[in-house]
Design a protein around this motif. Sequence first.
Motif, PDB file in Angstrom:
ATOM      1  N   THR A 193      -7.484 -38.251 -26.897  1.00  0.00           N
ATOM      2  CA  THR A 193      -8.495 -37.300 -26.462  1.00  0.00           C
ATOM      3  C   THR A 193      -8.303 -37.027 -24.971  1.00  0.00           C
ATOM      4  O   THR A 193      -7.543 -37.730 -24.290  1.00  0.00           O
ATOM      5  N   VAL A 194      -8.971 -36.035 -24.465  1.00  0.00           N
ATOM      6  CA  VAL A 194      -8.807 -35.661 -23.059  1.00  0.00           C
ATOM      7  C   VAL A 194      -9.499 -36.697 -22.174  1.00  0.00           C
ATOM      8  O   VAL A 194     -10.682 -36.996 -22.358  1.00  0.00           O
ATOM      9  N   ALA A 195      -8.783 -37.230 -21.218  1.00  0.00           N
ATOM     10  CA  ALA A 195      -9.315 -38.255 -20.320  1.00  0.00           C
ATOM     11  C   ALA A 195     -10.214 -37.635 -19.264  1.00  0.00           C
ATOM     12  O   ALA A 195     -10.131 -36.434 -18.965  1.00  0.00           O
ATOM     13  N   GLY A 196     -11.079 -38.470 -18.684  1.00  0.00           N
ATOM     14  CA  GLY A 196     -12.005 -37.984 -17.678  1.00  0.00           C
ATOM     15  C   GLY A 196     -11.333 -37.492 -16.414  1.00  0.00           C
ATOM     16  O   GLY A 196     -11.898 -36.678 -15.679  1.00  0.00           O
ATOM     17  N   ASN A 197     -10.110 -37.976 -16.135  1.00  0.00           N
ATOM     18  CA  ASN A 197      -9.392 -37.546 -14.936  1.00  0.00           C
ATOM     19  C   ASN A 197      -8.236 -36.609 -15.264  1.00  0.00           C
ATOM     20  O   ASN A 197      -7.303 -36.457 -14.476  1.00  0.00           O
ATOM     21  N   ALA A 198      -8.286 -35.968 -16.426  1.00  0.00           N
ATOM     22  CA  ALA A 198      -7.209 -35.076 -16.845  1.00  0.00           C
ATOM     23  C   ALA A 198      -7.245 -33.763 -16.077  1.00  0.00           C
ATOM     24  O   ALA A 198      -8.295 -33.315 -15.623  1.00  0.00           O
ATOM     25  N   SER A 199      -6.077 -33.137 -15.958  1.00  0.00           N
ATOM     26  CA  SER A 199      -5.956 -31.843 -15.290  1.00  0.00           C
ATOM     27  C   SER A 199      -4.969 -30.969 -16.046  1.00  0.00           C
ATOM     28  O   SER A 199      -3.917 -31.436 -16.498  1.00  0.00           O
ATOM     29  N   LEU A 200      -5.309 -29.696 -16.191  1.00  0.00           N
ATOM     30  CA  LEU A 200      -4.434 -28.728 -16.849  1.00  0.00           C
ATOM     31  C   LEU A 200      -3.440 -28.085 -15.889  1.00  0.00           C
ATOM     32  O   LEU A 200      -2.534 -27.368 -16.326  1.00  0.00           O
ATOM     33  N   HIS A 223      -8.039 -22.353 -13.447  1.00  0.00           N
ATOM     34  CA  HIS A 223      -8.005 -22.489 -14.906  1.00  0.00           C
ATOM     35  C   HIS A 223      -8.215 -23.925 -15.351  1.00  0.00           C
ATOM     36  O   HIS A 223      -8.104 -24.232 -16.544  1.00  0.00           O
ATOM     37  N   ASP A 224      -8.515 -24.813 -14.421  1.00  0.00           N
ATOM     38  CA  ASP A 224      -8.606 -26.233 -14.725  1.00  0.00           C
ATOM     39  C   ASP A 224     -10.021 -26.599 -15.163  1.00  0.00           C
ATOM     40  O   ASP A 224     -10.947 -25.777 -15.131  1.00  0.00           O
ATOM     41  N   PHE A 225     -10.195 -27.863 -15.575  1.00  0.00           N
ATOM     42  CA  PHE A 225     -11.527 -28.358 -15.910  1.00  0.00           C
ATOM     43  C   PHE A 225     -12.444 -28.226 -14.697  1.00  0.00           C
ATOM     44  O   PHE A 225     -12.075 -28.595 -13.579  1.00  0.00           O
ATOM     45  N   LEU A 324     -33.265 -30.155 -22.156  1.00  0.00           N
ATOM     46  CA  LEU A 324     -32.786 -29.067 -21.325  1.00  0.00           C
ATOM     47  C   LEU A 324     -31.271 -28.968 -21.403  1.00  0.00           C
ATOM     48  O   LEU A 324     -30.570 -29.977 -21.305  1.00  0.00           O
ATOM     49  N   GLN A 325     -30.784 -27.754 -21.574  1.00  0.00           N
ATOM     50  CA  GLN A 325     -29.341 -27.500 -21.577  1.00  0.00           C
ATOM     51  C   GLN A 325     -29.028 -26.482 -20.484  1.00  0.00           C
ATOM     52  O   GLN A 325     -29.732 -25.482 -20.342  1.00  0.00           O
ATOM     53  N   MET A 326     -27.968 -26.746 -19.743  1.00  0.00           N
ATOM     54  CA  MET A 326     -27.590 -25.877 -18.635  1.00  0.00           C
ATOM     55  C   MET A 326     -26.094 -25.598 -18.698  1.00  0.00           C
ATOM     56  O   MET A 326     -25.310 -26.432 -19.154  1.00  0.00           O
ATOM     57  N   VAL A 327     -25.712 -24.397 -18.238  1.00  0.00           N
ATOM     58  CA  VAL A 327     -24.300 -24.025 -18.215  1.00  0.00           C
ATOM     59  C   VAL A 327     -23.958 -23.401 -16.872  1.00  0.00           C
ATOM     60  O   VAL A 327     -24.745 -22.643 -16.299  1.00  0.00           O
ATOM     61  N   ALA A 328     -22.799 -23.768 -16.363  1.00  0.00           N
ATOM     62  CA  ALA A 328     -22.188 -23.121 -15.204  1.00  0.00           C
ATOM     63  C   ALA A 328     -20.990 -22.340 -15.728  1.00  0.00           C
ATOM     64  O   ALA A 328     -20.070 -22.922 -16.312  1.00  0.00           O
ATOM     65  N   TYR A 329     -21.023 -21.016 -15.581  1.00  0.00           N
ATOM     66  CA  TYR A 329     -19.966 -20.170 -16.122  1.00  0.00           C
ATOM     67  C   TYR A 329     -18.781 -20.127 -15.168  1.00  0.00           C
ATOM     68  O   TYR A 329     -18.930 -19.827 -13.982  1.00  0.00           O
ATOM     69  N   GLY A 330     -17.594 -20.399 -15.699  1.00  0.00           N
ATOM     70  CA  GLY A 330     -16.383 -20.352 -14.901  1.00  0.00           C
ATOM     71  C   GLY A 330     -15.616 -19.064 -15.131  1.00  0.00           C
ATOM     72  O   GLY A 330     -16.200 -18.002 -15.378  1.00  0.00           O
ATOM     73  N   ASN A 331     -14.299 -19.161 -15.078  1.00  0.00           N
ATOM     74  CA  ASN A 331     -13.433 -17.996 -15.222  1.00  0.00           C
ATOM     75  C   ASN A 331     -13.177 -17.661 -16.681  1.00  0.00           C
ATOM     76  O   ASN A 331     -13.254 -18.516 -17.565  1.00  0.00           O
ATOM     77  N   ASP A 332     -12.840 -16.412 -16.909  1.00  0.00           N
ATOM     78  CA  ASP A 332     -12.389 -15.933 -18.215  1.00  0.00           C
ATOM     79  C   ASP A 332     -11.208 -15.015 -17.918  1.00  0.00           C
ATOM     80  O   ASP A 332     -11.374 -13.832 -17.629  1.00  0.00           O
TER      81      ASP A 332
END
Length: 387
Positions: A193-200, A223-225, A324-332
């Motif tokens: 699975t994707v690790a907490g310190n992973a980078s694309l 484009h990264d996490f 409560l659910q919150m989202v921060a929108y990044g790039n598309d």
Amino acid sequence: MPAPALALALAAALPTTASAQATQAELYIDVATHTMPGMPGMGALGRMAGAMGAGAAPGYGMARHPGMPGKYLDVALHNQRRPGTPARQAVPKGLRLGERIDLLPPASKSGNDATPAANDALGQHGDGSFRIRYYWGCGEQVRAGQPAEFTVTVRNGKVVQSGRAMTPRQVPQHAVGQDPRYALWPNPSARKTVAGNASLAGTHTVTGEQLPASLQFELGRDHDFMPELKLKSEGDAGQGMTLRWDGVDGARAYFIHGTAMDGETIVMWSSSEDGYAGQELIDFLPESLVAQWTGKRTLMGADARSCRIPREVFAGTGKGTPMLQMVAYGNDRTIAQPGWSVRVRTKSTAMLMSGLGGAATQEAGREAAKPAAKDAAKSVLRGLIGR
């Protein structure tokens, strides 16, 4: 060569050139970071939450709606020439998934596995009435005209609606599901699975049968996490809650949605200032729509750092009950080259359940177990009013 013959030769060559330039492969990458502020990592409450999540490795599609905290990555490849054919994606070392990930078509499902969630929920609840109360907007007091109330009555399988039903926002559906024409990751063969310190960040190369040889691209920081969305609350449901968060690098806008129970009434609230907006916004959104809705104040701007939930919203739900659910929108973004394209979407989300901060009490444990029931209720509502 005579001029007419030369013209004919060029005309004959044009379709071949256009065909060669047509998109032969489309790669879709969804990138998500999810956190649950106050959730103990290794304590009894954390173990309970892990059990609620079935304890299994993340599957394809969880980047859209993550369950437990962590980083999530969904990859889908559409090979126009050979749909559903396995492929390989060489990935940067920083992703910590080895040298490559294998993209595989989804396993076929039997007809017995596909049961609509809304129908299940209706069947479990049986006949009865369900009242929904809506609020929206940040501030000390609710706006005039609120709440909007809506009642759904189910009798002998028939649904009768009354009151002011709110219309969900129209969110473009660009997600790829478990489609046999696509090759996907994660899949049952994925061992990590994707690790907490992973980078694309770095070079990615996709190879497979009849794929363009040039399908290689670079992903950078944009484009990264995204970083974790660190959401905090002050106050309680009875007196009103103030939500605060640190800015998330790369965030273009923010949105918050809350749900609680007041007896048999479902109470919903959102941070939108221009009218009702529901849980459908806790998803990836195109940059053009983020810009449009930020201008209309459906979404909070990138510089927002707090939101006050009016006391009246959750005053009757008891202390510590809102989810409560919150989202921060990044790039598309889309990376397009002759013969192929890559689309990358990013977001960071948080789920805050009151009572998870400080000591992990039994009451907090009960609070942590409530979202499953609430999600079922919201599935019913989406089925009834989200048509």
